[in-house]
Design a protein around this motif. Sequence first.
Motif, PDB file in Angstrom:
ATOM      1  N   GLY A  64       0.807  -1.227   0.000  1.00 19.94           N
ATOM      2  CA  GLY A  64       0.000   0.000   0.000  1.00 19.94           C
ATOM      3  C   GLY A  64       0.833   1.267   0.000  1.00 19.94           C
ATOM      4  O   GLY A  64       0.348   2.344   0.328  1.00 19.94           O
ATOM      5  N   GLY A  65       2.111   1.130  -0.367  1.00 18.81           N
ATOM      6  CA  GLY A  65       3.010   2.275  -0.277  1.00 18.81           C
ATOM      7  C   GLY A  65       3.115   3.092  -1.554  1.00 18.81           C
ATOM      8  O   GLY A  65       2.364   2.893  -2.518  1.00 18.81           O
ATOM      9  N   ARG A  66       4.074   3.989  -1.535  1.00 17.43           N
ATOM     10  CA  ARG A  66       4.315   4.878  -2.671  1.00 17.43           C
ATOM     11  C   ARG A  66       5.726   4.650  -3.186  1.00 17.43           C
ATOM     12  O   ARG A  66       6.576   4.097  -2.498  1.00 17.43           O
ATOM     13  CB  ARG A  66       4.174   6.336  -2.233  1.00 17.43           C
ATOM     14  N   ILE A  67       5.978   5.130  -4.402  1.00 18.68           N
ATOM     15  CA  ILE A  67       7.315   4.969  -4.961  1.00 18.68           C
ATOM     16  C   ILE A  67       7.776   6.285  -5.570  1.00 18.68           C
ATOM     17  O   ILE A  67       6.973   7.018  -6.155  1.00 18.68           O
ATOM     18  CB  ILE A  67       7.348   3.802  -5.974  1.00 18.68           C
ATOM     19  N   LEU A  68       9.033   6.583  -5.381  1.00 16.94           N
ATOM     20  CA  LEU A  68       9.559   7.815  -5.971  1.00 16.94           C
ATOM     21  C   LEU A  68      10.677   7.488  -6.960  1.00 16.94           C
ATOM     22  O   LEU A  68      11.297   6.422  -6.881  1.00 16.94           O
ATOM     23  CB  LEU A  68      10.011   8.784  -4.884  1.00 16.94           C
ATOM     24  N   LEU A  69      10.885   8.402  -7.865  1.00 15.33           N
ATOM     25  CA  LEU A  69      11.910   8.242  -8.891  1.00 15.33           C
ATOM     26  C   LEU A  69      13.005   9.277  -8.660  1.00 15.33           C
ATOM     27  O   LEU A  69      12.756  10.485  -8.701  1.00 15.33           O
ATOM     28  CB  LEU A  69      11.293   8.450 -10.288  1.00 15.33           C
ATOM     29  N   ARG A  70      14.200   8.771  -8.375  1.00 13.46           N
ATOM     30  CA  ARG A  70      15.340   9.670  -8.191  1.00 13.46           C
ATOM     31  C   ARG A  70      16.341   9.414  -9.311  1.00 13.46           C
ATOM     32  O   ARG A  70      16.657   8.269  -9.619  1.00 13.46           O
ATOM     33  CB  ARG A  70      16.006   9.414  -6.836  1.00 13.46           C
ATOM     34  N   ILE A  71      16.829  10.479  -9.890  1.00 13.33           N
ATOM     35  CA  ILE A  71      17.745  10.360 -11.016  1.00 13.33           C
ATOM     36  C   ILE A  71      19.177  10.455 -10.497  1.00 13.33           C
ATOM     37  O   ILE A  71      19.605  11.505 -10.024  1.00 13.33           O
ATOM     38  CB  ILE A  71      17.467  11.483 -12.054  1.00 13.33           C
ATOM     39  N   GLU A  72      19.911   9.361 -10.591  1.00 14.15           N
ATOM     40  CA  GLU A  72      21.264   9.313 -10.018  1.00 14.15           C
ATOM     41  C   GLU A  72      22.291   9.701 -11.085  1.00 14.15           C
ATOM     42  O   GLU A  72      22.965   8.856 -11.676  1.00 14.15           O
ATOM     43  CB  GLU A  72      21.516   7.935  -9.398  1.00 14.15           C
ATOM     44  N   ASP A  73      22.346  11.012 -11.301  1.00 15.81           N
ATOM     45  CA  ASP A  73      23.175  11.553 -12.382  1.00 15.81           C
ATOM     46  C   ASP A  73      24.391  12.307 -11.833  1.00 15.81           C
ATOM     47  O   ASP A  73      24.759  13.368 -12.339  1.00 15.81           O
ATOM     48  CB  ASP A  73      22.330  12.485 -13.266  1.00 15.81           C
ATOM     49  N   LEU A  74      24.989  11.741 -10.769  1.00 19.07           N
ATOM     50  CA  LEU A  74      26.179  12.385 -10.197  1.00 19.07           C
ATOM     51  C   LEU A  74      27.302  12.493 -11.216  1.00 19.07           C
ATOM     52  O   LEU A  74      28.034  13.479 -11.249  1.00 19.07           O
ATOM     53  CB  LEU A  74      26.708  11.543  -9.025  1.00 19.07           C
ATOM     54  N   ASP A  75      27.429  11.457 -12.015  1.00 18.07           N
ATOM     55  CA  ASP A  75      28.501  11.437 -13.006  1.00 18.07           C
ATOM     56  C   ASP A  75      28.033  12.228 -14.229  1.00 18.07           C
ATOM     57  O   ASP A  75      27.428  11.695 -15.149  1.00 18.07           O
ATOM     58  CB  ASP A  75      28.813   9.984 -13.375  1.00 18.07           C
ATOM     59  N   THR A  97      47.034   8.801  -6.817  1.00 18.57           N
ATOM     60  CA  THR A  97      46.571   8.875  -8.201  1.00 18.57           C
ATOM     61  C   THR A  97      45.897   7.547  -8.546  1.00 18.57           C
ATOM     62  O   THR A  97      46.050   6.559  -7.833  1.00 18.57           O
ATOM     63  CB  THR A  97      47.753   9.069  -9.162  1.00 18.57           C
ATOM     64  N   ARG A  98      45.199   7.548  -9.660  1.00 21.45           N
ATOM     65  CA  ARG A  98      44.543   6.321 -10.104  1.00 21.45           C
ATOM     66  C   ARG A  98      45.567   5.189 -10.255  1.00 21.45           C
ATOM     67  O   ARG A  98      45.337   4.059  -9.842  1.00 21.45           O
ATOM     68  CB  ARG A  98      43.859   6.601 -11.441  1.00 21.45           C
ATOM     69  N   ALA A 149      41.221  13.710  -3.037  1.00 20.19           N
ATOM     70  CA  ALA A 149      39.891  13.131  -2.838  1.00 20.19           C
ATOM     71  C   ALA A 149      39.667  13.070  -1.325  1.00 20.19           C
ATOM     72  O   ALA A 149      40.597  13.327  -0.551  1.00 20.19           O
ATOM     73  CB  ALA A 149      39.848  11.735  -3.435  1.00 20.19           C
ATOM     74  N   LEU A 150      38.454  12.775  -0.905  1.00 20.98           N
ATOM     75  CA  LEU A 150      38.188  12.643   0.534  1.00 20.98           C
ATOM     76  C   LEU A 150      37.688  11.238   0.822  1.00 20.98           C
ATOM     77  O   LEU A 150      36.818  10.720   0.102  1.00 20.98           O
ATOM     78  CB  LEU A 150      37.150  13.683   0.975  1.00 20.98           C
ATOM     79  N   ARG A 207      35.350  12.691  -4.836  1.00 21.82           N
ATOM     80  CA  ARG A 207      36.501  12.466  -5.707  1.00 21.82           C
ATOM     81  C   ARG A 207      37.329  13.730  -5.817  1.00 21.82           C
ATOM     82  O   ARG A 207      36.862  14.824  -5.483  1.00 21.82           O
ATOM     83  CB  ARG A 207      36.019  12.055  -7.108  1.00 21.82           C
ATOM     84  N   SER A 208      38.543  13.592  -6.356  1.00 22.53           N
ATOM     85  CA  SER A 208      39.411  14.774  -6.436  1.00 22.53           C
ATOM     86  C   SER A 208      38.855  15.817  -7.411  1.00 22.53           C
ATOM     87  O   SER A 208      39.160  16.990  -7.296  1.00 22.53           O
ATOM     88  CB  SER A 208      40.830  14.372  -6.819  1.00 22.53           C
ATOM     89  N   ASP A 209      38.005  15.388  -8.348  1.00 23.95           N
ATOM     90  CA  ASP A 209      37.406  16.374  -9.257  1.00 23.95           C
ATOM     91  C   ASP A 209      36.159  17.019  -8.649  1.00 23.95           C
ATOM     92  O   ASP A 209      35.451  17.775  -9.323  1.00 23.95           O
ATOM     93  CB  ASP A 209      37.084  15.727 -10.607  1.00 23.95           C
TER      94      ASP A 209
END
Length: 313
Positions: free
Chosen positions: A34-45, A109-110, A150-151, A185-187
């Motif tokens: 009986g719940g609800r759903i939300l849409l989150r756009i994970e566009d960090l990159d 560094t990478r 980076a942290l 990240r460092s950027d």
Amino acid sequence: METIGRFAPSPSGRMHLGNLLCALLAWLSAKSSGGRILLRIEDLDTVRCKPEHTARLEDDLLWLGLDWDEGGSRGGSCAPYEQSRRSELYQSALDRLTELGVVYPCFCTRAQLHAASAPHREDGLTVYSGTCRDLTPEDQAQKRLTRVPALRLRVPDESITFLDGHMGIVTESLPLDCGDFLLRRSDGLFAYQLAVVVDDAAMGVTEVVRGADLLSSTPRQLLLYRLLDLTPPKFYHFPLLLDASGRRLSKRDGDIGLDALRRRCQPEEVVGTLAYLAGLNPSRQPCTPESLIDTFSWDLVPKEDIRLPADLF
Ligand code: GLU
């Protein structure tokens, strides 16, 4: 308490069947209680994620009959729902963690990271070797002259155990299985682990449904919930879909991407087949998501990876 589920796709390409299964299970799990759903756009990159992919994925979800109550272009009381627009919240969580003394700058560094830490597990996660963990303030100041750090979060020497709603009891040692993990990240891009915790808490999410590839992220996220004094949701991790040769699906596999499916199939055929593979439909008979709500149960969903038949659609 009302169930609030979420679908949190990354718009880095067209969705594949695994993403659809995630959306279907998240939707059914929330709606069946009986719940609800939300849409989150994970566009960090912001390099890989594109607004046109977001528009396509919304359109694809609606095509399948998986609508959502808030989020995405529909908006709602927790707007914005795009992670790229929520940096202030992540920064204030980072500030709180910094005040707790658990954040340190990492100048590796990478190439150094690659050389120092062997892939630890089959999911490719590497455990940070700790090179920058105990740098003195003088060392840090010196390194800052040539490199933006980076942290990382300094994980405590303990194990985290939790009860996954589908997979059962999961235990991980933070130092051995996770290591000190990235927060920024460092950027300057915030890490998924931090953003997802901040957002699920801020959006009142009570249950997280996602693929078992993220099971190993959950202890890190539970640690963040604890440090930030937030209440964690319930987690349900479901098995991964593998292609007919046993490989994990990727957004690069065009033949089972939404583009091809929408040309070849009706939405009910796609839902019926996914539901069959997930144990929720007795055969591949076409059906709507709506028709599966009453009989949905996590007990029906397999725990082992699901291999797609060769004659899929
Ligand atoms: N954005 C992630 C993905 O698309 C999902 C993250 C999550 O469900 O916690 O794989």
